[in-house]
Design an enzyme around this catalytic site. Structure first.
Site, PDB file in Angstrom:
ATOM      1  N   HIS A 125       0.865  -1.196   0.000  1.00  0.00           N
ATOM      2  CA  HIS A 125       0.000   0.000   0.000  1.00  0.00           C
ATOM      3  C   HIS A 125       0.896   1.239   0.000  1.00  0.00           C
ATOM      4  O   HIS A 125       2.007   1.201   0.543  1.00  0.00           O
ATOM      5  CB  HIS A 125      -0.831  -0.049   1.290  1.00  0.00           C
ATOM      6  CG  HIS A 125      -1.906   0.994   1.385  1.00  0.00           C
ATOM      7  ND1 HIS A 125      -1.642   2.291   1.753  1.00  0.00           N
ATOM      8  CD2 HIS A 125      -3.247   0.922   1.168  1.00  0.00           C
ATOM      9  CE1 HIS A 125      -2.776   2.978   1.776  1.00  0.00           C
ATOM     10  NE2 HIS A 125      -3.764   2.162   1.416  1.00  0.00           N
ATOM     11  N   ASP A 203       3.220  -4.395   8.203  1.00  0.00           N
ATOM     12  CA  ASP A 203       2.001  -3.618   8.019  1.00  0.00           C
ATOM     13  C   ASP A 203       0.836  -4.598   8.147  1.00  0.00           C
ATOM     14  O   ASP A 203       0.550  -5.352   7.215  1.00  0.00           O
ATOM     15  CB  ASP A 203       2.026  -2.936   6.651  1.00  0.00           C
ATOM     16  CG  ASP A 203       0.708  -2.251   6.329  1.00  0.00           C
ATOM     17  OD1 ASP A 203      -0.234  -2.365   7.132  1.00  0.00           O
ATOM     18  OD2 ASP A 203       0.611  -1.617   5.258  1.00  0.00           O
ATOM     19  N   GLN A 206      -4.203  -5.123   6.927  1.00  0.00           N
ATOM     20  CA  GLN A 206      -5.139  -6.097   6.348  1.00  0.00           C
ATOM     21  C   GLN A 206      -5.024  -7.462   7.018  1.00  0.00           C
ATOM     22  O   GLN A 206      -5.597  -8.435   6.530  1.00  0.00           O
ATOM     23  CB  GLN A 206      -4.889  -6.233   4.841  1.00  0.00           C
ATOM     24  CG  GLN A 206      -5.150  -4.980   4.051  1.00  0.00           C
ATOM     25  CD  GLN A 206      -6.632  -4.581   4.029  1.00  0.00           C
ATOM     26  OE1 GLN A 206      -7.509  -5.374   4.353  1.00  0.00           O
ATOM     27  NE2 GLN A 206      -6.890  -3.334   3.666  1.00  0.00           N
ATOM     28  N   LYS A 229     -10.313  -0.580  10.434  1.00  0.00           N
ATOM     29  CA  LYS A 229     -10.422  -1.835   9.671  1.00  0.00           C
ATOM     30  C   LYS A 229     -10.695  -3.031  10.593  1.00  0.00           C
ATOM     31  O   LYS A 229     -10.770  -4.168  10.133  1.00  0.00           O
ATOM     32  CB  LYS A 229      -9.145  -2.072   8.863  1.00  0.00           C
ATOM     33  CG  LYS A 229      -8.948  -1.038   7.743  1.00  0.00           C
ATOM     34  CD  LYS A 229      -7.841  -1.426   6.838  1.00  0.00           C
ATOM     35  CE  LYS A 229      -7.221  -0.239   6.129  1.00  0.00           C
ATOM     36  NZ  LYS A 229      -7.950   0.152   4.911  1.00  0.00           N
ATOM     37  N   CYS A 368      -4.721   2.343  -3.739  1.00  0.00           N
ATOM     38  CA  CYS A 368      -3.443   2.822  -3.155  1.00  0.00           C
ATOM     39  C   CYS A 368      -2.320   1.807  -3.368  1.00  0.00           C
ATOM     40  O   CYS A 368      -1.447   1.659  -2.503  1.00  0.00           O
ATOM     41  CB  CYS A 368      -3.584   3.148  -1.671  1.00  0.00           C
ATOM     42  SG  CYS A 368      -4.702   4.505  -1.350  1.00  0.00           S
TER      43      CYS A 368
END
Ligand code: PMP
Length: 423
Positions: A125, A203, A206, A229, A368
């Site tokens: 991203h 990261d 997700q 999220k 993104c």
């Protein structure tokens, strides 16, 4: 694991009881962008505002003590969610983007210099690319990417050879791709990176919503995610870091809350975690996030993961069966509930608009991930992303709508052609 009681879960989410402006039941498949909120999160935030809201840490009065207690309880809830050993390692930020920028501006500026390499995946991203480009501009370090193979995958061999070739100071990667849906083997890659002498930033934007996280078992150095999220509010996210690393890093933003003393000559910093929390923090958002991660844990992250994988696999198989549809991502055994796709001859925005007319909310664009789209030679994709409250029946409606979009546009194309041939 027992299957999720999706009907019971859906009853927890007020927005799922609503209808779209066109009168359809809402089928929300835009969860990779942001998730919806259960009553327990809305209630926790509302109760704070209504009953005990105040600024934290500074006031010696009942409301401030109650707010501080709730804010610090949220930190403990997040530490539990991540299997962190200490709440000192949990820094509240504005989100994943803010957390990565914090690491780039502090650890990055302190540890990287000209010629050093930051290794990323091509599927990152922009939030895990641009701060490193900015760091490269400041320090002269370099950003390198690992490419996908023909199956949209990144193999252990590809990671091993990139680590070997580039000898990176930092390996920063998304645990799961927000576009391809791929779930990467975090623990294995972290070990490989450490063996090669790299620091690792994960990261988990997700990953945190969808599967259990264990920063201790993963042996991570930094891990970041966003509240919005994981069924929590916007404006809040987490930077988790190893305590010894965070201790050595300089503060990022300066101001109230992060100092021990301030004189006309200078300042000394507060201990962790306050050192990285300058200014009034997102108090109510943190309380909402605490309630959100507790909610997910009460359902069970492993159960959520299995449910989403089943939804994602059904959507993947159905999409691959539709003529002219290309799934932009690996086969289901490698991914969770995210499916990006293109429909031949129809722009992703038109696909999304048509799905919206059926009450199905998906996202269209580059999500993104422009370098990834560029590498795959596609300008835009549509993305359907499932979460714990989605059902197999919703996936059926989604698939029927994608099949219909193709028929609809094919007919329009034929009409246009026949008009042209008449004139
Ligand atoms: N990384 C990934 C993998 C993401 O999916 C996102 C959000 N789409 C981000 C980072 C950025 O998160 P935020 O916008 O909440 O800072």
């Amino acid at each position: 694991n027992p299957p999720l009681d999706v009907a019971k879960i859906r009853a927890d989410f007020p927005v799922l009881q609503t209808r779209t402006p066109s009168g359809q039941p809402l089928i929300y498949l835009d969860n990779a962008a942001s998730t919806q909120h259960p009553n327990c999160v809305l209630d926790a935030m509302n109760t704070c505002y209504r009953e005990y809201y105040s600024n934290v840490h500074r006031g010696i009065h009942a409301l401030s003590e109650a707010s501080t207690e709730a804010y610090e309880k949220a930190r403990q809830q997040v530490a539990d969610f991540l299997c962190a050993t200490s709440t000192h390692e949990v820094i509240f930020t504005a989100g994943t983007t803010a957390a990565i920028n914090t690491v780039a501006r502090t650890w990055g500026d302190q540890n990287l210099s000209a010629g050093d390499v930051i290794l990323l995946l091509i599927s990152e991203h922009h939030a895990n690319i641009v701060p490193w480009h900015q760091l490269a501009e400041r320090t002269g370090c370099k950003v390198e990417f690992i490419s996908l193979d023909d199956d949209y995958l990144i193999t252990d061999d590809a990671v091993a050879s990139a680590l070997q070739n580039h000898q990176p100071k930092l390996f920063a990667f998304g645990a799961a791709s927000n576009t391809l849906g791929t779930e990467y083997p975090v623990q294995r890659w972290t070990t490989m990176a450490h063996d090669a002498g790299a620091t690792v930033l994960i990261d988990a934007a997700q990953a945190a919503p969808h599967a259990p996280i264990d920063v201790t078992q993963w042996d991570a150095d930094f891990l970041v995610f966003s509240g919005h999220k994981v069924c929590g509010p916007t404006g809040i996210g987490v930077l988790w870091g190893r305590e010894d690393l965070l201790d050595q890093m300089p503060p990022f933003l300066g101001g109230g809350g992060m100092i021990q003393t301030v004189t006309t000559e200078g300042f000394t910093t507060h201990a962790l975690p306050e050192k990285f929390e300058a200014g009034t923090p997102p108090i109510v958002e943190a309380i909402g996030l605490g309630a959100a991660v507790e909610y997910l844990q009460s359902i069970g992250l492993e159960n959520i993961h299995q449910h989403e994988r089943a939804l994602g696999a059904k959507a993947d198989a159905g999409l691959r069966d539709i003529d002219g549809v290309r799934v932009i991502g690996p086969t289901p055994e490698h991914k969770g509930g995210i499916n990006s796709f293109t429909v031949e001859g129809i722009h992703a925005h038109d696909v999304s608009q048509f799905l919206d007319s059926r009450g199905v909310a998906v996202r269209a664009g580059h999500h993104c991930t422009m370098p990834l789209h560029h590498a795959l030679n596609v300008t835009a994709t549509s993305r359907a992303s499932c979460y714990l409250y989605n059902t197999m029946e919703e996936v059926d409606v989604f698939l029927q709508a994608v099949a219909d979009v193709r028929n609809r546009f094919a007919k329009r194309g034929r009409r246009r052609l026949s008009r042209k041939s008449r004139s």
